[in-house]
Design an enzyme around this catalytic site. Structure first.
Site, mmCIF file in Angstrom:
data_model
loop_
_atom_site.group_PDB
_atom_site.id
_atom_site.type_symbol
_atom_site.label_atom_id
_atom_site.label_comp_id
_atom_site.label_asym_id
_atom_site.label_seq_id
_atom_site.Cartn_x
_atom_site.Cartn_y
_atom_site.Cartn_z
ATOM 1 N N CYS A 32 -2.968 5.531 4.564
ATOM 2 C CA CYS A 32 -1.596 5.872 4.950
ATOM 3 C C CYS A 32 -0.579 5.127 4.094
ATOM 4 C CB CYS A 32 -1.377 5.534 6.421
ATOM 5 S SG CYS A 32 0.346 5.566 6.915
ATOM 6 N N SER A 86 7.654 1.263 9.327
ATOM 7 C CA SER A 86 7.166 0.473 8.184
ATOM 8 C C SER A 86 8.246 -0.411 7.581
ATOM 9 C CB SER A 86 6.567 1.376 7.105
ATOM 10 O OG SER A 86 7.533 2.298 6.632
#
Lengths: 209, 235
Positions: A32, A86
């Site tokens: 990812c 993130s």
């Protein structure tokens, strides 16, 4: 990729216990790009951490207590604090851990890096130094890197053929010890992609024994 | 401080000169909810600033050099540095100026404020779509979606057990999400907070905040602007 070379946890799995003192845990998935950003920052700052890989097609029931929609990455501290998204996770690590600072100290330079992130698609007009933040690698380079590493694997590196500054940046990035340490094996990533597009839940553990 | 009395600048207007030392300039629009976030922070932190109003339907040619997205807000300081994107401008002001801090020092608390902002992130476009919607069915669907987003924020307040999203006093996260809530009354969307009592209390508490009340736009003014703005070729 040896630090995160563990099988994913899926439905029916036992939840991991509390995070030991002195460590931070990242819930992740090896392929990812969003988790990759956070793993780059963990590595670049030498933060002691453990990785728990999540099977994204077969998520453990307990994982929704870590993130309401089961997204990755999520950071979990030994005080049970959870941080997700993130970019928020990357910023948190830079703020919370001492040593090498990835974001610049100057408020305008910090703002400029954040504006660059917004302009991800229009980055070409804004690069006038080797790295996006100046002459040394810094936060913005790590935040952008995961997609460029994948360009090579997707076989579309040709799209940077008209952009010499960007090609130079890609080469310079591959010299960085942190980027090198986390570089994906091309054939393993391709194997993952093949299975992933077939909706095969074994995709996430491809390449592990 | 040049406040809300100046007319907007449009095509053919003279480009701005250098920003004087000790001031920061914000390119804004009187009714823009995004620029309002930055204006709230400027006011709350007691920063000396000047406002330039941009006609967003007839943008000055020079404005594109200030922001490649050619949107407001844009900040320009006396060193000619330009900062845009609402959330980035707010954070920049908090970091660059030594007055009142709106963001917490603690890294985890700071991350929490950003995570709440993510939870809120669908609200502005839902409100914007509702404004533009012509038919009742779409409107009803949007109201329902808005209620859903509001219950996420309600849950935050319930779990935190505080009046404001960052604690018991107003802080950055409250100011950056306020502009959408300020407009609910004018858009007849107040019913969307009927099932979120903590959020309703938060709204009332925000109206009492001196910074928020100083920048409040009258409902009639806002409705007048919206009517003209939505007309093709209006304003």
């Amino acid at each position: 990729m040896s630090e995160d070379a563990t099988r994913t946890l899926g439905k029916g799995s036992q939840p991991p216990g509390p995070v030991p003192e002195g460590l931070i845990r990242i819930y992740s998935m090896r392929f990812c790009p969003f988790s990759h950003r956070t793993r780059l920052v963990l590595k670049a700052k030498n933060i002691r951490h453990e990785v728990v890989n999540i099977n994204l097609r077969n998520k453990p029931e307990w994982y929704y207590t870590k993130h309401p929609f089961g997204h990755i990455p999520v950071l979990e501290t030994s005080q049970c604090q959870l941080i997700y998204e993130s970019v928020i996770a990357c910023e948190y690590l830079d703020d919370a851990y001492p040593g090498r600072k990835l974001f610049p100290y100057d408020p305008y330079e910090r703002a400029r890096q954040k504006m660059l992130l917004e302009l991800f698609c229009k980055i070409l007009e804004y690069q006038n130094t080797t790295f996006f933040g100046g002459t040394c690698i810094s936060m913005i380079d790590y935040l952008l890197w995961p997609w460029f590493e994948r360009l090579d694997v997707y076989g579309i590196l040709d799209c940077v053929s008209h952009t010499p500054a960007l090609r130079l940046w890609i080469s310079a990035m591959k010299w960085d010890p942190t980027v090198c340490a986390l570089l994906m094996d091309k054939s393993i990533f391709q194997g993952f992609l093949n299975l992933y597009f077939q909706n095969n839940p074994n995709a996430f553990d491809f390449g592990l024994c | 401080m040049l406040e809300d009395s100046a007319r907007s600048l449009g095509k053919g207007s003279t480009p701005l000169g250098l920003v004087p030392e000790g001031l920061i300039c914000i390119c804004s629009m009187r009714f823009c909810p995004f620029a309002e976030k930055t204006r709230l922070v400027l006011k709350a932190e007691g920063i000396r600033y000047e406002v330039i109003y941009i006609n967003l339907k007839d943008k000055p040619e020079w404005f594109f050099k200030k922001n490649p997205f050619s949107l407001v807000p844009v900040l320009e300081n006396s060193q000619g540095q330009l900062i845009y994107e609402p959330a980035i401008t707010c954070e920049y002001l908090d970091e660059a100026y030594s007055g009142k801090k709106l963001l917490p020092d603690d890294p985890y608390e700071k991350a929490c404020q950003k995570m709440v902002f993510e939870l809120f992130s669908k609200v502005p476009s839902l409100v914007g779509s509702f404004l533009r919607t012509q038919n009742k069915e779409d409107g009803a669907g949007l109201k329902e979606a808005l209620c859903k987003e509001f219950s996420k924020l309600e849950e935050v307040l319930i779990n935190k057990k505080t009046t404001f999203f960052g604690g018991n006093s107003v802080s950055m996260i409250d100011y950056v999400i306020w502009p959408s809530f300020e407009r609910l009354e004018a858009m007849k969307l107040n019913e969307c907070v009927d099932h979120t009592p903590e959020l309703k209390l938060w709204m009332a508490a925000m109206r009492e905040d001196p910074t928020v009340s100083a920048l409040l736009t009258g409902v009639k003014d806002w409705q007048g602007f919206t009517e003209l703005y939505l007309q093709p070729g209006g304003l």
